[in-house]
Motif scaffolding. Structure first.
Motif, PDB file in Angstrom:
ATOM      1  N   ILE A 327     -25.436  -4.613  -4.314  1.00  0.00           N
ATOM      2  CA  ILE A 327     -25.792  -3.787  -3.154  1.00  0.00           C
ATOM      3  C   ILE A 327     -26.706  -4.568  -2.212  1.00  0.00           C
ATOM      4  CG2 ILE A 327     -27.004  -1.698  -2.409  1.00  0.00           C
ATOM      5  CD1 ILE A 327     -26.187  -0.470  -5.150  1.00  0.00           C
ATOM      6  N   GLU A 328     -27.709  -5.248  -2.770  1.00  0.00           N
ATOM      7  CA  GLU A 328     -28.651  -6.015  -1.953  1.00  0.00           C
ATOM      8  C   GLU A 328     -27.965  -7.199  -1.269  1.00  0.00           C
ATOM      9  OE1 GLU A 328     -32.373  -5.534  -1.536  1.00  0.00           O
ATOM     10  OE2 GLU A 328     -31.274  -3.660  -1.761  1.00  0.00           O
ATOM     11  N   ASP A 329     -27.102  -7.895  -1.997  1.00  0.00           N
ATOM     12  CA  ASP A 329     -26.418  -9.065  -1.432  1.00  0.00           C
ATOM     13  C   ASP A 329     -25.502  -8.678  -0.281  1.00  0.00           C
ATOM     14  OD1 ASP A 329     -27.677 -10.665  -3.254  1.00  0.00           O
ATOM     15  OD2 ASP A 329     -25.946 -10.924  -4.583  1.00  0.00           O
ATOM     16  N   VAL A 330     -24.842  -7.519  -0.401  1.00  0.00           N
ATOM     17  CA  VAL A 330     -23.871  -7.109   0.622  1.00  0.00           C
ATOM     18  C   VAL A 330     -24.539  -6.410   1.805  1.00  0.00           C
ATOM     19  CG1 VAL A 330     -21.838  -5.662   1.085  1.00  0.00           C
ATOM     20  CG2 VAL A 330     -22.001  -6.938  -1.062  1.00  0.00           C
ATOM     21  N   PHE A 331     -25.540  -5.554   1.524  1.00  0.00           N
ATOM     22  CA  PHE A 331     -26.092  -4.712   2.593  1.00  0.00           C
ATOM     23  C   PHE A 331     -27.584  -4.908   2.850  1.00  0.00           C
ATOM     24  CE2 PHE A 331     -22.451  -2.251   0.917  1.00  0.00           C
ATOM     25  CZ  PHE A 331     -21.678  -2.242   2.072  1.00  0.00           C
ATOM     26  N   GLY A 332     -28.254  -5.646   1.999  1.00  0.00           N
ATOM     27  CA  GLY A 332     -29.695  -5.770   2.165  1.00  0.00           C
ATOM     28  C   GLY A 332     -30.373  -4.465   1.761  1.00  0.00           C
ATOM     29  N   SER A 333     -31.632  -4.333   2.086  1.00  0.00           N
ATOM     30  CA  SER A 333     -32.387  -3.159   1.637  1.00  0.00           C
ATOM     31  C   SER A 333     -32.631  -2.137   2.738  1.00  0.00           C
ATOM     32  CB  SER A 333     -33.735  -3.608   1.064  1.00  0.00           C
ATOM     33  OG  SER A 333     -34.451  -4.348   2.033  1.00  0.00           O
ATOM     34  N   SER A 334     -32.126  -2.399   3.943  1.00  0.00           N
ATOM     35  CA  SER A 334     -32.439  -1.485   5.044  1.00  0.00           C
ATOM     36  C   SER A 334     -31.232  -0.719   5.576  1.00  0.00           C
ATOM     37  CB  SER A 334     -33.085  -2.260   6.201  1.00  0.00           C
ATOM     38  OG  SER A 334     -32.224  -3.297   6.628  1.00  0.00           O
ATOM     39  N   ARG A 335     -30.047  -1.341   5.594  1.00  0.00           N
ATOM     40  CA  ARG A 335     -28.881  -0.687   6.191  1.00  0.00           C
ATOM     41  C   ARG A 335     -28.439   0.513   5.367  1.00  0.00           C
ATOM     42  NH1 ARG A 335     -22.633  -2.465   6.525  1.00  0.00           N
ATOM     43  NH2 ARG A 335     -22.177  -0.302   6.075  1.00  0.00           N
ATOM     44  N   SER A 336     -28.140   1.622   6.045  1.00  0.00           N
ATOM     45  CA  SER A 336     -27.632   2.800   5.335  1.00  0.00           C
ATOM     46  C   SER A 336     -26.207   2.519   4.872  1.00  0.00           C
ATOM     47  CB  SER A 336     -27.664   4.025   6.238  1.00  0.00           C
ATOM     48  OG  SER A 336     -26.830   3.820   7.363  1.00  0.00           O
ATOM     49  N   ILE A 337     -25.815   3.171   3.783  1.00  0.00           N
ATOM     50  CA  ILE A 337     -24.500   2.947   3.185  1.00  0.00           C
ATOM     51  C   ILE A 337     -23.720   4.249   3.173  1.00  0.00           C
ATOM     52  CG2 ILE A 337     -23.278   2.243   1.079  1.00  0.00           C
ATOM     53  CD1 ILE A 337     -25.606   0.456   0.389  1.00  0.00           C
ATOM     54  N   CYS A 338     -22.470   4.195   3.608  1.00  0.00           N
ATOM     55  CA  CYS A 338     -21.608   5.372   3.569  1.00  0.00           C
ATOM     56  C   CYS A 338     -20.504   5.149   2.538  1.00  0.00           C
ATOM     57  CB  CYS A 338     -21.015   5.669   4.948  1.00  0.00           C
ATOM     58  SG  CYS A 338     -19.878   4.400   5.541  1.00  0.00           S
ATOM     59  N   TYR A 339     -19.730   6.188   2.277  1.00  0.00           N
ATOM     60  CA  TYR A 339     -18.725   6.107   1.202  1.00  0.00           C
ATOM     61  C   TYR A 339     -17.684   5.026   1.468  1.00  0.00           C
ATOM     62  CZ  TYR A 339     -15.128   7.386  -2.161  1.00  0.00           C
ATOM     63  OH  TYR A 339     -14.209   7.341  -3.177  1.00  0.00           O
ATOM     64  N   GLN A 340     -17.321   4.794   2.726  1.00  0.00           N
ATOM     65  CA  GLN A 340     -16.323   3.767   3.038  1.00  0.00           C
ATOM     66  C   GLN A 340     -16.775   2.380   2.584  1.00  0.00           C
ATOM     67  OE1 GLN A 340     -13.140   4.052   4.215  1.00  0.00           O
ATOM     68  NE2 GLN A 340     -13.504   6.242   3.877  1.00  0.00           N
ATOM     69  N   ASP A 341     -18.084   2.199   2.420  1.00  0.00           N
ATOM     70  CA  ASP A 341     -18.614   0.893   2.020  1.00  0.00           C
ATOM     71  C   ASP A 341     -18.311   0.556   0.568  1.00  0.00           C
ATOM     72  OD1 ASP A 341     -19.734   0.314   4.520  1.00  0.00           O
ATOM     73  OD2 ASP A 341     -21.533   1.492   4.062  1.00  0.00           O
ATOM     74  N   ILE A 342     -17.788   1.529  -0.171  1.00  0.00           N
ATOM     75  CA  ILE A 342     -17.469   1.278  -1.577  1.00  0.00           C
ATOM     76  C   ILE A 342     -16.446   0.150  -1.708  1.00  0.00           C
ATOM     77  CG2 ILE A 342     -15.543   2.925  -1.809  1.00  0.00           C
ATOM     78  CD1 ILE A 342     -16.763   3.732  -4.536  1.00  0.00           C
ATOM     79  N   LYS A 343     -15.636  -0.045  -0.669  1.00  0.00           N
ATOM     80  CA  LYS A 343     -14.624  -1.115  -0.691  1.00  0.00           C
ATOM     81  C   LYS A 343     -15.261  -2.498  -0.751  1.00  0.00           C
ATOM     82  CE  LYS A 343     -11.539   1.739   2.137  1.00  0.00           C
ATOM     83  NZ  LYS A 343     -10.960   1.930   3.493  1.00  0.00           N
ATOM     84  N   GLU A 344     -16.503  -2.594  -0.263  1.00  0.00           N
ATOM     85  CA  GLU A 344     -17.203  -3.880  -0.275  1.00  0.00           C
ATOM     86  C   GLU A 344     -18.064  -4.062  -1.515  1.00  0.00           C
ATOM     87  OE1 GLU A 344     -18.890  -5.121   3.557  1.00  0.00           O
ATOM     88  OE2 GLU A 344     -18.112  -3.242   4.390  1.00  0.00           O
ATOM     89  N   LEU A 345     -18.004  -3.111  -2.434  1.00  0.00           N
ATOM     90  CA  LEU A 345     -18.812  -3.165  -3.654  1.00  0.00           C
ATOM     91  C   LEU A 345     -17.908  -3.016  -4.886  1.00  0.00           C
ATOM     92  CD1 LEU A 345     -21.647  -0.752  -2.433  1.00  0.00           C
ATOM     93  CD2 LEU A 345     -21.818  -3.249  -2.607  1.00  0.00           C
ATOM     94  N   PRO A 346     -17.083  -4.026  -5.165  1.00  0.00           N
ATOM     95  CA  PRO A 346     -16.108  -3.892  -6.260  1.00  0.00           C
ATOM     96  C   PRO A 346     -16.748  -3.674  -7.625  1.00  0.00           C
ATOM     97  CG  PRO A 346     -16.232  -6.169  -5.473  1.00  0.00           C
ATOM     98  CD  PRO A 346     -16.971  -5.330  -4.487  1.00  0.00           C
ATOM     99  N   TYR A 347     -17.851  -4.358  -7.900  1.00  0.00           N
ATOM    100  CA  TYR A 347     -18.485  -4.187  -9.215  1.00  0.00           C
ATOM    101  C   TYR A 347     -19.082  -2.791  -9.347  1.00  0.00           C
ATOM    102  CZ  TYR A 347     -21.125  -5.072 -13.459  1.00  0.00           C
ATOM    103  OH  TYR A 347     -21.614  -5.010 -14.740  1.00  0.00           O
TER     104      TYR A 347
END
Length: 493
Positions: A327-347
């Motif tokens: 999560i940190e590597d892909v989005f950092g600690s500040s950006r909000s995450i929505c459900y569509q972002d699950i595609k970028e978090l395979p693990y």
């Protein structure tokens, strides 16, 4: 005189034997199963209390299609991927809900869970369309889930890293999502009416699957005249319906349904549109039952999944740390995450799927009833038989999963670390009765977990080596009571 009496007794015994043999002969084409005994049927082999492996043992002994008699009612247990798919997808005759004595009262043949035919089709279609109108799959509903997730984070933060029981805060947060969808508003956790509703739901769900529930299903004409847990359960069920009716009355007084904002508004508007339709099933009692059904299913299942998720991640800190790092590597600690972002978090996606697989919360999928005689894998499934889809047999099949009894996210990853969606993942069932709120549940679990894992690292309390993973049986398999420490990340947002 004694000779005549002995002769009559002998004739009676012979008659009973003949009746028994005739029954066996008439059922010779039914699937195999435990020996049918008078009154109790084949329930003697299931034991007094149901366990995770209850039907696994039955399947090993009698095969993937077997018959267990509940008194004089045949229950067909269907196991294995192919047989389950054939039963739930191919055979439309197996899509009805069984109207057992308990569920006739609980579901009232209305709403979404225990209705059939035209009523079920109309109510389900309306629910699917309305959930989409309310923003399911869009940012509108996600915003509400994000708010509840933030409330849960703040609730955990108040423990200041000390051991806490996450059960009630999770249940409250998940239930408030359903309340926002149906009523248009959330409840304060201190709201007495809200807490009574949560307690009532808990009473009913603890009753389902108990020996008292089984006895009620077998002997309702006796149980209705006896005191016991079933009386308290029916009172709790009525309390939830009463709460739904109160909310409906408030909406009618506000006349807000011409600019609908929630499920009740949309339903009242539909009632007005269908006023002159003789085939309409839209009425206030069906609406109350729909709310009742959404509250029960939407609260219990998602809350159970989240409680198991935190337990598993606490017991497997290496997996928890890997999710957090992704999560940190892909989005950092500040950006909000929505459900569509699950595609970028395979693990992370694989971990969530594996949590739901390895700790599948139901004993079997939603029961069905056969509307006419059907042949399934060469066996006769008689009209009126109950069908129990043994989804656990698919989710824990050693021929489908490398380590079925273990929590192993690699079940959903390929050799390159990409997420793999698998047809064997049947936690939401399949076919015509697939879980109505599957997408809502997926969004909730993802957003709640992401929000919590970005805020905290979950650790075992001092002196505790491992949390027990032995499930507690009720309507769902719940984790045993546990406490964890939610330790804030130094860079959490």
């Amino acid at each position: 005189m004694m000779g005549i009496r002995a002769l009559l007794i002998a004739l009676l015994v012979a008659l009973l034997i003949l009746v028994f043999l005739r029954q066996l002969w008439s059922r010779r084409h039914y699937p195999p199963g435990p020996l049918f005994l008078p009154i109790i049927g084949g329930m003697w082999e299931l034991g007094i209390k149901l366990h995770e492996d209850t039907f696994i043992k039955i399947v090993k002994k009698y095969g993937n299609i077997c018959c267990v008699w509940l008194g004089h009612q045949p229950m067909i247990c269907v196991s294995g991927l192919q047989a389950v798919k054939e039963a739930l997808i191919t055979h439309k005759e197996l899509s009805e809900r069984p109207l057992t004595p308990f569920f006739k009262i609980f579901g009232r043949e209305m709403g979404l869970l225990a209705s059939n035919g035209h009523t079920w089709k109309q109510q389900r279609r309306f629910a699917l369309v309305t959930l989409r109108k309310l923003g399911l799959g869009k940012k509108g509903m996600e915003h509400q889930i994000q708010e509840e997730a933030q409330q849960l984070v703040e609730s955990f933060a108040r423990a200041k890293g000390q051991p806490l029981d996450p059960s009630l805060p999770i249940t409250n947060a998940v239930s408030n999502v359903i309340c926002a969808v149906t009523f248009g508003h959330r409840f304060s956790l201190e709201d007495e009416k809200f807490q009574k509703m949560i307690e009532a739901i808990d009473v009913v769900l603890k009753f389902i699957g108990t020996i008292s529930h089984v006895l009620y299903e077998m002997f309702p004409w006796i149980m209705n005249h006896l005191p016991g847990p079933h009386k308290k359960t029916f009172s709790a069920h009525e309390l939830v319906l009463s709460h739904a009716r109160e909310e409906i009355e408030k909406h009618k007084e506000q006349h807000s349904f011409h600019e609908p904002r929630d499920y009740i508004d949309f339903y009242l508007l539909q009632m007005e549109k269908s006023r002159n339709d003789p085939n309409s099933t839209y009425d206030e009692e069906n609406l109350a039952q729909c709310i009742h059904d959404l509250l029960f299913t939407g609260t219990e299942t998602t809350a159970a999944s989240l409680k198991w998720a935190l337990l598993l991640l606490t017991n497997h800190p290496d997996i928890q740390d890997k999710v957090y790092k992704e999560i940190e590597d892909v989005f950092g600690s500040s950006r909000s995450i929505c459900y569509q972002d699950i595609k970028e978090l395979p693990y992370t996606n694989a971990v969530i799927h594996e949590m739901q697989r390895s700790k599948y919360i139901l004993l079997f999928g939603g029961a069905r009833q056969c509307t006419k005689d059907v042949k399934l894998n060469g066996y006769l499934i008689p009209k009126g038989a109950y069908i129990l889809p043994n989804l656990r047999s698919v989710l824990f099949d050693p021929e489908l999963w490398k380590t079925p009894e273990e929590f192993n996210p690699n079940h959903f990853l390929d050799k390159d670390g990409n997420f793999v969606d698998r047809e064997e993942f049947l936690v939401f069932s399949t076919g015509a009765r697939v879980c109505l709120a599957e997408q809502l549940a997926r969004i909730e679990v993802f957003i709640f977990l992401i929000k919590l894992l970005r805020a905290f690292r979950f650790q075992l309390p001092e002196g505790v080596k491992k949390l027990s993973q032995d499930p507690v049986m009720r309507f769902t398999f719940q984790p045993p009571p546990y406490k964890i420490c939610a330790v804030p990340h130094s860079s959490s947002s």
